[in-house]
Design a protein around this motif. Structure first.
Motif, PDB file in Angstrom:
ATOM      1  N   ILE A   1       4.795 -11.220   1.589  1.00 61.77           N
ATOM      2  CA  ILE A   1       3.994 -11.083   0.360  1.00 61.77           C
ATOM      3  C   ILE A   1       2.587 -11.635   0.596  1.00 61.77           C
ATOM      4  O   ILE A   1       1.590 -10.998   0.270  1.00 61.77           O
ATOM      5  CB  ILE A   1       4.670 -11.802  -0.827  1.00 61.77           C
ATOM      6  N   GLY A   2       2.517 -12.840   1.206  1.00 55.62           N
ATOM      7  CA  GLY A   2       1.224 -13.448   1.486  1.00 55.62           C
ATOM      8  C   GLY A   2       0.577 -14.043   0.243  1.00 55.62           C
ATOM      9  O   GLY A   2       1.102 -13.930  -0.869  1.00 55.62           O
ATOM     10  N   LYS A   3      -0.554 -14.678   0.440  1.00 52.72           N
ATOM     11  CA  LYS A   3      -1.269 -15.302  -0.681  1.00 52.72           C
ATOM     12  C   LYS A   3      -1.740 -14.238  -1.667  1.00 52.72           C
ATOM     13  O   LYS A   3      -2.410 -13.284  -1.284  1.00 52.72           O
ATOM     14  CB  LYS A   3      -2.478 -16.097  -0.164  1.00 52.72           C
ATOM     15  N   LYS A   4      -1.343 -14.430  -2.922  1.00 51.96           N
ATOM     16  CA  LYS A   4      -1.712 -13.512  -4.009  1.00 51.96           C
ATOM     17  C   LYS A   4      -1.312 -12.067  -3.699  1.00 51.96           C
ATOM     18  O   LYS A   4      -1.936 -11.114  -4.179  1.00 51.96           O
ATOM     19  CB  LYS A   4      -3.219 -13.589  -4.282  1.00 51.96           C
TER      20      LYS A   4
ATOM     21  N   GLU B   1      -1.577 -10.458  -0.924  1.00 46.26           N
ATOM     22  CA  GLU B   1      -2.529  -9.732  -0.077  1.00 46.26           C
ATOM     23  C   GLU B   1      -1.870  -9.080   1.136  1.00 46.26           C
ATOM     24  O   GLU B   1      -2.232  -7.969   1.528  1.00 46.26           O
ATOM     25  CB  GLU B   1      -3.639 -10.692   0.384  1.00 46.26           C
ATOM     26  N   THR B   2      -0.890  -9.780   1.731  1.00 46.32           N
ATOM     27  CA  THR B   2      -0.274  -9.249   2.955  1.00 46.32           C
ATOM     28  C   THR B   2       0.512  -7.980   2.673  1.00 46.32           C
ATOM     29  O   THR B   2       0.368  -6.966   3.372  1.00 46.32           O
ATOM     30  CB  THR B   2       0.652 -10.306   3.599  1.00 46.32           C
ATOM     31  N   VAL B   3       1.363  -8.001   1.645  1.00 46.12           N
ATOM     32  CA  VAL B   3       2.176  -6.815   1.347  1.00 46.12           C
ATOM     33  C   VAL B   3       1.296  -5.660   0.861  1.00 46.12           C
ATOM     34  O   VAL B   3       1.571  -4.481   1.155  1.00 46.12           O
ATOM     35  CB  VAL B   3       3.295  -7.148   0.327  1.00 46.12           C
ATOM     36  N   LYS B   4       0.214  -5.988   0.166  1.00 48.86           N
ATOM     37  CA  LYS B   4      -0.714  -4.942  -0.276  1.00 48.86           C
ATOM     38  C   LYS B   4      -1.329  -4.235   0.932  1.00 48.86           C
ATOM     39  O   LYS B   4      -1.421  -2.989   0.970  1.00 48.86           O
ATOM     40  CB  LYS B   4      -1.817  -5.571  -1.141  1.00 48.86           C
ATOM     41  N   LYS B   5      -1.716  -5.027   1.926  1.00 48.61           N
ATOM     42  CA  LYS B   5      -2.293  -4.453   3.152  1.00 48.61           C
ATOM     43  C   LYS B   5      -1.260  -3.603   3.888  1.00 48.61           C
ATOM     44  O   LYS B   5      -1.579  -2.507   4.383  1.00 48.61           O
ATOM     45  CB  LYS B   5      -2.781  -5.587   4.064  1.00 48.61           C
ATOM     46  N   MET B   6      -0.009  -4.085   3.932  1.00 47.20           N
ATOM     47  CA  MET B   6       1.055  -3.326   4.603  1.00 47.20           C
ATOM     48  C   MET B   6       1.278  -1.983   3.911  1.00 47.20           C
ATOM     49  O   MET B   6       1.448  -0.951   4.568  1.00 47.20           O
ATOM     50  CB  MET B   6       2.360  -4.127   4.607  1.00 47.20           C
ATOM     51  N   ARG B   7       1.280  -1.998   2.576  1.00 46.28           N
ATOM     52  CA  ARG B   7       1.471  -0.752   1.818  1.00 46.28           C
ATOM     53  C   ARG B   7       0.349   0.231   2.108  1.00 46.28           C
ATOM     54  O   ARG B   7       0.577   1.426   2.343  1.00 46.28           O
ATOM     55  CB  ARG B   7       1.522  -1.065   0.323  1.00 46.28           C
ATOM     56  N   GLU B   8      -0.894  -0.280   2.082  1.00 46.94           N
ATOM     57  CA  GLU B   8      -2.057   0.602   2.270  1.00 46.94           C
ATOM     58  C   GLU B   8      -2.113   1.178   3.675  1.00 46.94           C
ATOM     59  O   GLU B   8      -2.370   2.375   3.861  1.00 46.94           O
ATOM     60  CB  GLU B   8      -3.341  -0.163   1.965  1.00 46.94           C
ATOM     61  N   GLU B   9      -1.856   0.339   4.685  1.00 47.82           N
ATOM     62  CA  GLU B   9      -2.018   0.784   6.074  1.00 47.82           C
ATOM     63  C   GLU B   9      -0.838   1.609   6.574  1.00 47.82           C
ATOM     64  O   GLU B   9      -0.997   2.449   7.458  1.00 47.82           O
ATOM     65  CB  GLU B   9      -2.252  -0.428   6.984  1.00 47.82           C
ATOM     66  N   SER B  10       0.358   1.354   6.023  1.00 46.83           N
ATOM     67  CA  SER B  10       1.530   2.102   6.491  1.00 46.83           C
ATOM     68  C   SER B  10       1.739   3.395   5.716  1.00 46.83           C
ATOM     69  O   SER B  10       2.302   4.363   6.233  1.00 46.83           O
ATOM     70  CB  SER B  10       2.797   1.249   6.357  1.00 46.83           C
ATOM     71  N   GLY B  11       1.279   3.423   4.445  1.00 48.42           N
ATOM     72  CA  GLY B  11       1.534   4.585   3.605  1.00 48.42           C
ATOM     73  C   GLY B  11       2.928   4.588   3.008  1.00 48.42           C
ATOM     74  O   GLY B  11       3.335   5.558   2.349  1.00 48.42           O
ATOM     75  N   ALA B  12       3.690   3.518   3.238  1.00 50.77           N
ATOM     76  CA  ALA B  12       5.050   3.418   2.697  1.00 50.77           C
ATOM     77  C   ALA B  12       5.047   2.561   1.435  1.00 50.77           C
ATOM     78  O   ALA B  12       4.187   1.698   1.258  1.00 50.77           O
ATOM     79  CB  ALA B  12       5.982   2.809   3.737  1.00 50.77           C
ATOM     80  N   ARG B  13       6.020   2.813   0.556  1.00 51.59           N
ATOM     81  CA  ARG B  13       6.210   1.950  -0.607  1.00 51.59           C
ATOM     82  C   ARG B  13       7.105   0.789  -0.197  1.00 51.59           C
ATOM     83  O   ARG B  13       8.167   0.996   0.395  1.00 51.59           O
ATOM     84  CB  ARG B  13       6.864   2.725  -1.764  1.00 51.59           C
TER      85      ARG B  13
END
Length: 326
Positions: A32-35, A37-49
């Motif tokens: 998940i990361g701070k606020k 941020e980490t999971v948001k980046k993973m979603r955006e860069e991978s294209g997966a939900r």
């Protein structure tokens, strides 16, 4: 795992997959990361939900849905993040041998036979092709028809392994209705015995053997030195299901030299405890010039070997995380 087939724009086959991962709180916090941020980046860069189950359960289900390549990118990013966590945990440690990244996937039990293959042929092929370790749990997860599949290795090996597993699962759809595993919420004041974070493989008993929760609690407490051996309540403590008459086999482990002292303990105290609890015969080879590891041979019934491996891994984890007393 569910799937949806369609035609890609280039005429090839496009597959949308849903994979489920079982994680503990620390692992979930990491991705998940701070606020967020980490999971948001993973979603955006991978294209997966990437969705994480709600609740106060010590275990959480992480669901990853998307086109195959997006799924594999997401797995690669998660494994890479866990690898970074392991490296960070080792920064202030004198341990020089890095443990593998470990992920636990959840699949319908009806598909697991295809993953194992006749006589274990398919799972052996996946291990040899990818370099990852793969373990399929022998029993269903509580109140479900799903099993856990544990993958350990480098981030690259894990991603390759997931590709192979997905291929097998697409060829063998689940049979009948699937009752999904839902982690139970632990009541306030209760204590849960958990598998450790990805930084080590401890407490994940390999092989098709299941032990009652209270037995795992005893093993966990012993390994973490919270209670002395005699207070397990038996002069020769063994656990129900450890059948001494079962066929004997051997398992070899390569233990880094940095760790061997914590496995042996003062005057052999730790290794003797492990022998006594597991009922397995354990032999540690002499140090070899130029070798960074020592060979440990465990001999006994399959269940005894599993318990011995469990306790050895628990000791390795405790030293890595600074919990153990060598």
């Amino acid at each position: 795992m569910t799937d949806k087939l369609g035609m890609a724009s280039d005429g090839g086959l496009s597959v949308t997959l849903t994979l489920r991962l079982l994680m503990h709180g620390k692992e979930v916090g990491s991705i998940i990361g701070k606020k967020g941020e980490t999971v948001k980046k993973m979603r955006e860069e991978s294209g997966a939900r990437i969705n994480i189950s709600e609740g106060s359960s010590p275990e959480r289900i992480v669901t990853i849905t998307g086109p195959t390549e997006g799924i594999f990118r997401a797995f690669s990013m998660i494994a890479q993040k866990f690898e970074e966590d392991i490296t960070a945990a080792m920064t202030n440690s004198n341990v020089t041998s890095k443990p593998p990244v470990t992920l636990r996937l959840v699949f319908p039990g009806s598909q697991c036979g295809s993953l194992i293959g006749k006589g274990g042929s398919k799972i052996k092929e996946i291990r040899e092709t990818t370099g990852a370790q793969v373990q399929v749990a022998g029993d269903m997860l509580p109140d479900s028809t799903e099993r856990a599949v544990t993958i350990s290795g480098t981030p690259q090996a894990i991603t390759q392994c997931v590709r192979h597993i997905c291929s097998v699962m697409l060829e063998s759809p689940p049979k009948g209705a699937t009752i999904p595993y839902r982690p139970k919420v632990i009541p306030a004041g209760a204590h849960a015995v958990l598998a450790p974070p990805h930084s080590a493989q401890a407490f994940a008993i390999p092989g098709p053997y299941a032990f009652a929760q209270q037995d795992l609690t005893k093993l966990h407490q012993l390994a973490m030195q919270h209670i002395p051996l005699p207070s397990l309540g038996q002069s020769n403590p063994t656990f129900p299901g450890l059948d001494a008459s079962a066929p004997t086999s051997s398992q070899e482990l390569a233990i880094p030299n940095d760790f061997i002292g914590c496995i042996i303990g003062r005057q052999g105290s730790k290794i003797n405890e492990i022998r006594q609890v597991s009922g397995a015969h354990i032999k540690i080879a002499s140090a070899t010039d130029g070798s960074a590891t020592r060979q440990v041979t465990i001999t006994g019934s399959p269940a005894s070997i599993s318990v011995a491996q469990y306790l050895i891994n628990a000791r390795l984890s405790s030293v890595l995380t600074g919990l153990g007393v060598v």
